[in-house]
Design an enzyme around this catalytic site. Structure first.
Site, PDB file in Angstrom:
ATOM      1  N   ILE A 152       0.751  -0.830  -0.023  1.00 13.03           N
ATOM      2  CA  ILE A 152       0.134   0.170  -0.246  1.00 13.03           C
ATOM      3  C   ILE A 152       0.970   1.085   0.671  1.00 13.03           C
ATOM      4  O   ILE A 152       0.966   1.619   1.097  1.00 13.03           O
ATOM      5  CB  ILE A 152      -1.072   0.227   1.009  1.00 13.03           C
ATOM      6  CG1 ILE A 152      -1.451  -1.258   1.309  1.00 13.03           C
ATOM      7  CG2 ILE A 152      -1.844   1.424   1.082  1.00 13.03           C
ATOM      8  CD1 ILE A 152      -2.308  -1.721   0.092  1.00 13.03           C
ATOM      9  N   SER A 153       0.618   2.007  -1.274  1.00 21.97           N
ATOM     10  CA  SER A 153       1.933   3.362  -0.983  1.00 21.97           C
ATOM     11  C   SER A 153       1.288   4.248  -1.118  1.00 21.97           C
ATOM     12  O   SER A 153      -0.364   4.312  -0.775  1.00 21.97           O
ATOM     13  CB  SER A 153       2.645   3.118  -2.472  1.00 21.97           C
ATOM     14  OG  SER A 153       2.987   4.057  -3.094  1.00 21.97           O
ATOM     15  N   LYS A 156       1.999  10.519  -2.131  1.00 21.05           N
ATOM     16  CA  LYS A 156       2.864  11.341  -2.116  1.00 21.05           C
ATOM     17  C   LYS A 156       4.432  10.621  -2.353  1.00 21.05           C
ATOM     18  O   LYS A 156       5.234  11.463  -2.379  1.00 21.05           O
ATOM     19  CB  LYS A 156       3.214  11.263  -0.256  1.00 21.05           C
ATOM     20  CG  LYS A 156       1.498  12.286  -0.372  1.00 21.05           C
ATOM     21  CD  LYS A 156       1.610  12.645   1.930  1.00 21.05           C
ATOM     22  CE  LYS A 156       0.829  12.900   1.423  1.00 21.05           C
ATOM     23  NZ  LYS A 156      -0.682  12.990   1.608  1.00 21.05           N
ATOM     24  N   ASN A 195      -6.085  10.258  -0.005  1.00 22.16           N
ATOM     25  CA  ASN A 195      -6.288  10.257   1.772  1.00 22.16           C
ATOM     26  C   ASN A 195      -7.408   9.138   1.640  1.00 22.16           C
ATOM     27  O   ASN A 195      -8.618   9.635   0.903  1.00 22.16           O
ATOM     28  CB  ASN A 195      -6.971  11.776   1.824  1.00 22.16           C
ATOM     29  CG  ASN A 195      -5.321  12.673   1.885  1.00 22.16           C
ATOM     30  OD1 ASN A 195      -5.064  12.462   2.681  1.00 22.16           O
ATOM     31  ND2 ASN A 195      -4.652  13.106   0.950  1.00 22.16           N
ATOM     32  N   GLY A 198     -11.438   9.499   6.797  1.00 19.12           N
ATOM     33  CA  GLY A 198     -12.013   9.105   7.915  1.00 19.12           C
ATOM     34  C   GLY A 198     -10.840   8.089   8.324  1.00 19.12           C
ATOM     35  O   GLY A 198     -10.789   7.382   9.781  1.00 19.12           O
ATOM     36  N   ARG A 284       3.968  23.505   5.831  1.00 19.76           N
ATOM     37  CA  ARG A 284       5.251  23.411   6.970  1.00 19.76           C
ATOM     38  C   ARG A 284       6.196  22.062   6.504  1.00 19.76           C
ATOM     39  O   ARG A 284       5.568  21.589   4.886  1.00 19.76           O
ATOM     40  CB  ARG A 284       4.755  21.924   8.084  1.00 19.76           C
ATOM     41  CG  ARG A 284       3.844  22.819   9.415  1.00 19.76           C
ATOM     42  CD  ARG A 284       3.367  21.984  10.333  1.00 19.76           C
ATOM     43  NE  ARG A 284       2.452  21.260   9.710  1.00 19.76           N
ATOM     44  CZ  ARG A 284       1.404  20.712  10.575  1.00 19.76           C
ATOM     45  NH1 ARG A 284       1.614  20.805  11.652  1.00 19.76           N
ATOM     46  NH2 ARG A 284      -0.026  20.342   9.796  1.00 19.76           N
TER      47      ARG A 284
END
Length: 360
Positions: A152-153, A156, A195, A198, A284
């Protein structure tokens, strides 16, 4: 565990997968899931249990979370043969023994450090889990006789600017090297996610908590946007790609237009009926305004699954050897975080023939 969030936040039609066909594929398979206590791992565990695989082995180093998901699976599907494995993917000896005992046909590797900002502050831990842990698990799976390994990558991993994304891309490249260096017949694949609605640490549960606390709703930047997918889409993508038995490579799902985080926040505030302020906190280290599913060093092709594509590296050198991973592991165990971060991106630059690396 996953927090249920309405799929309306996708702002598109939810993708559909052929779970009947997938279920037929897994019916006689022994499956092992690492990171089973995480958001995706637990959702995947419940779906595979419902589909009726031959045996389900759940592995995690988080004891309380592992107990929760194992008990949930056994309550819902008491007749399904299951086993729990309390183990850290960073421990190759223990991992080898545990996976060999489980005798999996398919290993789905969801164990990872996924938080961008924690990864920026702790590159050593990111390398040891997201790269060295992948190597350890892939080798153990092959040695146990597994026919397939699915990583699972993350989106990003495309044009990465954060350590988390860079280690995910290096792990993908390692699977390419693994296929070249190993003679055992285990097919290796990676699946890039957006993303997941949840999931632990993701923006929607964080926004919900901030709204419940009376605000403010904290957004990094007014132009921040992200790709989102539902839990069902995430699970369906993993299992559909696994069911492509002989097709090694990296895959992603069409996720439509990226979603504005400001718009998403405003919709959640409106839905709450509360008067909540919004505050902008600033980008950030490692953050991008927008993510992408592929980058300039890759091309795509059809996969045979609707709205799912296979990624191909444009360079024949875009793979990582076992020696490369061992070198980065040594650096992780001997160098400080700042030096390691530089070396991680330098390794990636070299393999992808990138001219510029992100600044720390």
């Amino acid at each position: 565990m996953l927090i249920e969030m309405p799929s309306e936040f996708l702002q598109r039609s939810e993708g559909q997968f052929e779970f009947d066909r997938i279920g037929a594929f897994f019916a006689n398979k022994r499956v092992l899931i690492t990171g089973a206590a995480g958001s995706v791992g637990s959702a995947l565990s419940m779906r595979l249990a419902a589909l009726g695989c031959a045996h389900l082995a759940l592995l995690d180093q988080f004891d309380h979370g592992l107990l929760e998901v194992v008990e949930a699976v056994r309550r819902a599907h008491p007749s399904l043969p299951t086993s729990e494995i309390l183990c850290d993917v960073r421990d190759p000896g223990r991992l080898e023994t545990s996976i060999r005992r489980a005798e999996p046909d398919i290993v789905i590797h969801a164990a990872a450090l996924k938080h961008v900002h924690m990864g920026e502050r702790h590159p050593v831990e990111c390398v040891l889990t997201n790269l060295v842990g992948v190597r350890n698990t892939a080798i153990a799976a092959a040695n146990a006789g597994a026919t397939q390994f699915v990583l699972i990558s993350s989106d990003k991993a495309a044009a990465p600017t954060c350590v988390m994304g860079a280690t995910k891309r290096l792990a993908e490249l390692y699977l390419g090297g693994f296929a070249r260096e190993r003679t055992r017949a285990m097919v290796v694949k990676a699946v890039r996610f957006g993303n997941v609605l949840g999931s632990q640490g993701s923006v929607l549960p964080r926004f919900r908590a901030q709204i419940d606390a009376g605000g403010p709703l904290e957004v990094t930047h007014p132009k921040m946007e992200r790709f989102f997918m539902s839990s069902d889409e995430a699970v369906g993508l993993i299992l559909s790609v696994a069911a492509l038995e002989a097709e090694a490579g990296t895959y992603f799902m069409e996720l439509g237009e990226a979603v504005s985080i400001v718009d998403l926040g405003r919709r959640m505030i409106a839905k709450s009926g509360k008067a909540i302020d919004m505050a902008f906190t600033g980008l950030r280290s490692g953050e991008k305004l927008s993510e992408q599913l592929i980058d300039e060093y890759e091309s795509i092709e059809a996969s045979g699954i609707a709205n799912v594509y296979r990624v191909r590296s444009k360079s024949a050198d875009a793979y990582l050897t076992a020696g490369d991973v061992a070198h980065l592991e040594t650096l992780a165990r001997t160098m400080d975080n700042a030096v390691l971060r530089q070396r991680v991106f330098a390794q990636l630059d070299q393999r992808l023939h990138r001219d510029v690396r992100p600044a720390g």
